[in-house]
Design a protein around this motif. Structure first.
Motif, PDB file in Angstrom:
ATOM      1  N   ALA A   5       9.986  -2.809   1.543  1.00 11.63           N
ATOM      2  CA  ALA A   5       9.739  -3.241   2.840  1.00 11.63           C
ATOM      3  C   ALA A   5      11.184  -3.375   3.752  1.00 11.63           C
ATOM      4  CB  ALA A   5       9.243  -4.509   3.073  1.00 11.63           C
ATOM      5  N   LEU A   6      12.014  -3.615   3.103  1.00 10.81           N
ATOM      6  CA  LEU A   6      13.495  -3.987   3.741  1.00 10.81           C
ATOM      7  C   LEU A   6      13.946  -2.622   4.011  1.00 10.81           C
ATOM      8  CD1 LEU A   6      14.521  -7.069   1.800  1.00 10.81           C
ATOM      9  CD2 LEU A   6      13.786  -7.086   4.182  1.00 10.81           C
ATOM     10  N   PHE A   7      14.110  -1.762   3.184  1.00  8.67           N
ATOM     11  CA  PHE A   7      14.732  -0.568   3.182  1.00  8.67           C
ATOM     12  C   PHE A   7      14.086   0.769   2.891  1.00  8.67           C
ATOM     13  CE2 PHE A   7      18.095  -3.950   2.419  1.00  8.67           C
ATOM     14  CZ  PHE A   7      18.783  -3.629   3.513  1.00  8.67           C
ATOM     15  N   PRO A   8      12.987   0.927   3.467  1.00  7.09           N
ATOM     16  CA  PRO A   8      12.115   2.140   3.143  1.00  7.09           C
ATOM     17  C   PRO A   8      12.744   3.407   2.940  1.00  7.09           C
ATOM     18  CG  PRO A   8      11.820   1.475   5.465  1.00  7.09           C
ATOM     19  CD  PRO A   8      12.633   0.271   4.814  1.00  7.09           C
ATOM     20  N   ALA A   9      13.492   3.782   3.877  1.00  4.09           N
ATOM     21  CA  ALA A   9      14.247   4.979   3.912  1.00  4.09           C
ATOM     22  C   ALA A   9      15.240   5.269   2.447  1.00  4.09           C
ATOM     23  CB  ALA A   9      15.279   5.145   4.920  1.00  4.09           C
ATOM     24  N   ILE A  10      15.634   4.361   1.791  1.00  4.01           N
ATOM     25  CA  ILE A  10      16.587   4.557   0.595  1.00  4.01           C
ATOM     26  C   ILE A  10      15.696   3.672  -0.764  1.00  4.01           C
ATOM     27  CG2 ILE A  10      18.447   4.775   1.698  1.00  4.01           C
ATOM     28  CD1 ILE A  10      19.176   1.822   0.939  1.00  4.01           C
ATOM     29  N   ALA A  11      14.662   2.939  -0.553  1.00  2.00           N
ATOM     30  CA  ALA A  11      14.004   2.456  -1.421  1.00  2.00           C
ATOM     31  C   ALA A  11      13.306   3.103  -2.497  1.00  2.00           C
ATOM     32  CB  ALA A  11      13.204   1.240  -1.305  1.00  2.00           C
ATOM     33  N   VAL A  12      12.892   4.127  -2.256  1.00  2.00           N
ATOM     34  CA  VAL A  12      11.984   5.267  -2.940  1.00  2.00           C
ATOM     35  C   VAL A  12      12.914   5.871  -3.956  1.00  2.00           C
ATOM     36  CG1 VAL A  12      10.517   7.332  -3.049  1.00  2.00           C
ATOM     37  CG2 VAL A  12      10.188   5.368  -0.985  1.00  2.00           C
ATOM     38  N   ASP A  13      13.929   6.240  -3.565  1.00  2.00           N
ATOM     39  CA  ASP A  13      14.797   6.992  -4.392  1.00  2.00           C
ATOM     40  C   ASP A  13      15.516   6.032  -5.569  1.00  2.00           C
ATOM     41  OD1 ASP A  13      14.477   9.560  -3.509  1.00  2.00           O
ATOM     42  OD2 ASP A  13      16.170   9.550  -2.592  1.00  2.00           O
ATOM     43  N   TYR A  14      15.698   4.845  -5.179  1.00  2.00           N
ATOM     44  CA  TYR A  14      16.314   3.629  -5.846  1.00  2.00           C
ATOM     45  C   TYR A  14      15.295   3.481  -6.802  1.00  2.00           C
ATOM     46  CZ  TYR A  14      17.203  -0.954  -7.336  1.00  2.00           C
ATOM     47  OH  TYR A  14      17.278  -2.035  -8.163  1.00  2.00           O
ATOM     48  N   LEU A  15      13.976   3.249  -6.578  1.00  2.00           N
ATOM     49  CA  LEU A  15      13.031   2.590  -7.338  1.00  2.00           C
ATOM     50  C   LEU A  15      12.713   3.566  -8.364  1.00  2.00           C
ATOM     51  CD1 LEU A  15      10.266   0.904  -5.069  1.00  2.00           C
ATOM     52  CD2 LEU A  15      12.059  -0.242  -6.786  1.00  2.00           C
ATOM     53  N   LYS A  16      12.714   5.181  -8.122  1.00  2.00           N
ATOM     54  CA  LYS A  16      12.511   6.251  -9.009  1.00  2.00           C
ATOM     55  C   LYS A  16      13.463   6.218  -9.942  1.00  2.00           C
ATOM     56  CE  LYS A  16       9.950   9.097  -6.198  1.00  2.00           C
ATOM     57  NZ  LYS A  16       9.683  10.560  -5.365  1.00  2.00           N
ATOM     58  N   LYS A  17      14.761   5.947  -9.705  1.00  2.00           N
ATOM     59  CA  LYS A  17      15.929   5.999 -10.522  1.00  2.00           C
ATOM     60  C   LYS A  17      15.881   4.506 -11.599  1.00  2.00           C
ATOM     61  CE  LYS A  17      19.084   8.609  -7.742  1.00  2.00           C
ATOM     62  NZ  LYS A  17      20.377   8.606  -6.498  1.00  2.00           N
ATOM     63  N   LYS A  18      15.596   3.682 -10.763  1.00  2.00           N
ATOM     64  CA  LYS A  18      15.515   2.355 -11.638  1.00  2.00           C
ATOM     65  C   LYS A  18      14.461   2.572 -12.772  1.00  2.00           C
ATOM     66  CE  LYS A  18      14.080  -2.515 -11.178  1.00  2.00           C
ATOM     67  NZ  LYS A  18      13.612  -3.424  -9.905  1.00  2.00           N
ATOM     68  N   TYR A  19      13.394   3.303 -12.718  1.00  2.00           N
ATOM     69  CA  TYR A  19      12.325   3.195 -13.300  1.00  2.00           C
ATOM     70  C   TYR A  19      12.384   4.568 -14.231  1.00  2.00           C
ATOM     71  CZ  TYR A  19      10.705  -1.200 -11.747  1.00  2.00           C
ATOM     72  OH  TYR A  19      10.792  -2.098 -11.208  1.00  2.00           O
ATOM     73  N   GLY A  20      13.397   5.414 -14.352  1.00  2.00           N
ATOM     74  CA  GLY A  20      13.438   6.694 -14.713  1.00  2.00           C
ATOM     75  C   GLY A  20      12.504   7.482 -14.542  1.00  2.00           C
ATOM     76  N   GLN A  21      12.099   7.766 -13.306  1.00  2.00           N
ATOM     77  CA  GLN A  21      11.410   8.778 -12.655  1.00  2.00           C
ATOM     78  C   GLN A  21      12.239   9.612 -11.862  1.00  2.00           C
ATOM     79  OE1 GLN A  21       8.114   7.469 -10.751  1.00  2.00           O
ATOM     80  NE2 GLN A  21       7.665   5.575 -11.919  1.00  2.00           N
ATOM     81  N   GLU A  22      11.789  11.030 -11.592  1.00  2.00           N
ATOM     82  CA  GLU A  22      12.551  11.874 -10.792  1.00  2.00           C
ATOM     83  C   GLU A  22      12.840  11.599  -9.514  1.00  2.00           C
ATOM     84  OE1 GLU A  22      14.298  14.972 -11.708  1.00  2.00           O
ATOM     85  OE2 GLU A  22      13.965  14.453 -13.769  1.00  2.00           O
ATOM     86  N   ALA A  23      13.919  11.591  -8.783  1.00  2.00           N
ATOM     87  CA  ALA A  23      14.273  11.178  -7.536  1.00  2.00           C
ATOM     88  C   ALA A  23      14.037  12.135  -6.673  1.00  2.00           C
ATOM     89  CB  ALA A  23      15.658  10.465  -7.436  1.00  2.00           C
ATOM     90  N   SER A  76       0.829  -1.262  -0.038  1.00  2.00           N
ATOM     91  CA  SER A  76      -0.094   0.225   0.018  1.00  2.00           C
ATOM     92  C   SER A  76       1.023   1.242  -0.058  1.00  2.00           C
ATOM     93  CB  SER A  76      -0.890   0.027   1.116  1.00  2.00           C
ATOM     94  OG  SER A  76      -1.744   1.195   1.361  1.00  2.00           O
ATOM     95  N   GLU A  77       1.976   1.281   0.840  1.00  2.00           N
ATOM     96  CA  GLU A  77       2.637   2.604   0.908  1.00  2.00           C
ATOM     97  C   GLU A  77       3.450   2.545  -0.382  1.00  2.00           C
ATOM     98  OE1 GLU A  77       3.386   2.342   5.593  1.00  2.00           O
ATOM     99  OE2 GLU A  77       5.018   1.870   4.449  1.00  2.00           O
ATOM    100  N   ILE A  78       4.013   1.795  -0.884  1.00  2.00           N
ATOM    101  CA  ILE A  78       4.854   2.023  -2.061  1.00  2.00           C
ATOM    102  C   ILE A  78       4.212   2.229  -3.292  1.00  2.00           C
ATOM    103  CG2 ILE A  78       5.185  -0.377  -2.635  1.00  2.00           C
ATOM    104  CD1 ILE A  78       7.780   2.356  -2.794  1.00  2.00           C
ATOM    105  N   GLY A  79       2.665   1.772  -3.446  1.00  2.00           N
ATOM    106  CA  GLY A  79       1.855   1.888  -4.572  1.00  2.00           C
ATOM    107  C   GLY A  79       2.440   1.386  -5.778  1.00  2.00           C
ATOM    108  N   ASP A  80       2.333   2.328  -6.951  1.00  2.00           N
ATOM    109  CA  ASP A  80       2.593   2.172  -8.422  1.00  2.00           C
ATOM    110  C   ASP A  80       3.987   2.241  -8.449  1.00  2.00           C
ATOM    111  OD1 ASP A  80      -0.201   1.809  -8.696  1.00  2.00           O
ATOM    112  OD2 ASP A  80      -0.453   3.962  -9.559  1.00  2.00           O
ATOM    113  N   LEU A  81       4.844   2.757  -7.596  1.00  2.00           N
ATOM    114  CA  LEU A  81       6.139   2.755  -7.910  1.00  2.00           C
ATOM    115  C   LEU A  81       6.846   1.490  -7.952  1.00  2.00           C
ATOM    116  CD1 LEU A  81       8.669   4.412  -8.311  1.00  2.00           C
ATOM    117  CD2 LEU A  81       8.694   4.705  -5.567  1.00  2.00           C
ATOM    118  N   ALA A  82       6.103   0.484  -7.262  1.00  2.00           N
ATOM    119  CA  ALA A  82       6.638  -0.951  -7.364  1.00  2.00           C
ATOM    120  C   ALA A  82       6.073  -1.626  -8.594  1.00  2.00           C
ATOM    121  CB  ALA A  82       6.032  -1.798  -6.122  1.00  2.00           C
TER     122      ALA A  82
END
Length: 451
Positions: free
Chosen positions: A433-451, A417-423
């Motif tokens: 779930a394992l690293f919430p503090a750094i995963a958002v920026d990582y996933l944004k970069k992974k999928y070419g979104q603005e971090a 629920s928290e990560i939503g469509d970014l996952a």
């Protein structure tokens, strides 16, 4: 020369996990590993440890390197060698306890991407923290490798280690791994412990030593004499120092004996050239603790942690304080009840020792992790925590006595629920779930979104 066994010694390759973690601060990318994989697959290893430990964290924190894809890449090239990961029990590849549903989902996904063997351990040897992971690996149809965290304290004896190993065999372990993560083991201790484990268990026993204290190769030889089934090794150009013994020495040394490995030592010439290049390429991260550090017999810090602690002090312009920090580690570990210094207890102990030294006051500042440790959220330590540390950490709060994960709410649906469509996959949800503090920026970069 007499041997307690006449079967060939087997080898587990650790270059791509603990080898590079111990010598190169875990910074080697998947891309730089690929050119070596086909040749490594042809060596004749019994298994290859290439995932888990700090690799997952470093991949997403520093390398922008998909850790899940690393396993898929290895699986494409490693056609003959089973892949192994190091799993920190209820802590998985992180530094705290995760809910049971996260543990179960992680094991399921790791098995799907290609992990064949799960080397499961708990830093405190509290097997309550391994139960869920053991069950999940069984459900996935993969191999459980139990682990003994070797260390020296008033609360750790050969008898205690054997008792713990027997319980892990009862829980479903198909192999027992003895991990001397800080290079503390002496040759007589190796012979005694391996002999005792071989007598008490019905499953193979493997030994893992670091060369920090200068005794690892002697320990391996004594373990071979005592009947050890397998050894953790690196090729020589990525060995020694705070790392591991070189495979070539044992292939050559055992030739013509009842425990002859049957491996061709000549094939390591080109592999060593390639690993030498890798070592030069990552020289900025290389440990300066090359050679022997008999101080490890006191501070008991694992090889991989020594490298990272050194790097952290260097970034704080405090590298000259390293001897003080190592001395303080000894005192903090005693205050913590003598936990084995495996992840995450090693990080907690090292961080607290560093804080104590740099602030000039013991326990003036106590981290959240150390407070949770004193509460019992990481499990039950071998000995009693010192009254001074308990007082500073808990401020009168009573510690828990139950299995720590019993207090955790389920985490899978919450993370989704928290990560939503970014996952874009279950793997992405787990990364969050394992690293919430750094995963958002990582996933944004992974999928070419603005971090």
């Amino acid at each position: 020369m007499t041997f307690a066994s006449s079967t060939p010694v087997k080898f587990n390759s650790v270059e791509f996990r603990d080898g590079q973690q111990s010598l190169l601060a875990t910074r080697v990318t998947t891309e730089d590993m690929i050119p070596l994989l086909k040749r490594m697959d042809e060596v004749g290893y019994d298994s290859m440890e290439m995932w888990g430990g700090a690799t997952f964290d470093v991949c997403i924190r520093y390398l922008q390197d998909d850790p899940w894809n690393r396993v898929r890449v290895f699986k494409r090239f490693m056609r003959h060698t089973p892949l192994k990961m190091v799993l920190r029990g209820q802590n998985l590849v992180g530094y705290r306890a995760y809910p049971d549903d996260i543990v179960e989902k992680f094991v399921e996904c790791a098995a799907k991407v290609g992990i064949d063997i799960f080397l499961i351990f708990d830093a405190l040897q509290d097997l309550r923290n391994c139960e869920t992971a053991f069950r999940a690996v069984k459900k996935a149809g993969k191999k459980i490798e139990g682990s003994i965290q070797y260390n020296i304290s008033p609360f750790h004896t050969a008898e205690k280690f054997v008792e713990n190993a027997k319980e892990q065999q009862r829980m479903g372990a198909e192999l027992i791994h003895v991990e001397d993560m800080a290079g503390l083991m002496t040759p007589p201790a190796a012979y005694e412990l391996i002999s005792a484990l071989k007598s008490a268990l019905d499953i193979p026993v493997h030994l893992h030593c670091h060369c920090t204290g200068g005794m690892a190769e002697m320990c391996y030889w004594e373990a071979i004499r005592a009947g050890v089934d397998g050894l953790d090794v690196c090729v020589s150009s990525l060995g020694l120092g705070p790392g591991h013994p070189p495979i070539e020495s044992f292939v050559a040394g055992l030739k013509g004996t009842p425990r002859d490995t049957g491996i061709d030592v000549g094939q390591f010439t080109s592999l060593n050239t390639a690993f030498q290049y890798m070592r030069k390429r990552y020289a900025e991260y290389e440990s300066r603790l090359i050679g022997v550090d008999v101080g490890c017999l006191q501070h008991q810090i694992p090889g991989g942690m020594l490298t990272n602690l050194e790097n952290q002090l260097r970034t704080m312009n405090a590298l000259d304080r390293l001897p003080e920090v190592l001395s303080e580690v000894t005192r903090v570990r005693a205050d913590m009840g003598y936990p084995p210094l495996a992840t995450p207890s090693s990080q907690m102990c090292g961080a607290q020792a560093t804080t104590n030294v740099l602030t000039g006051q013991r326990y003036k500042m106590v981290s959240k992790e150390m407070r949770d440790y004193c509460r019992g959220m990481y499990g039950m330590p071998p000995g009693q925590i010192s009254p001074e540390l308990m007082k500073k950490a808990l401020e009168g709060e009573a510690p828990i006595t139950c299995r720590p994960a019993d207090l955790l709410e389920p985490g899978w649906e919450k993370a989704k629920s928290e990560i939503g469509d970014l996952a874009h996959s279950d793997e992405d949800v787990l990364t969050y779930a394992l690293f919430p503090a750094i995963a958002v920026d990582y996933l944004k970069k992974k999928y070419g979104q603005e971090a």
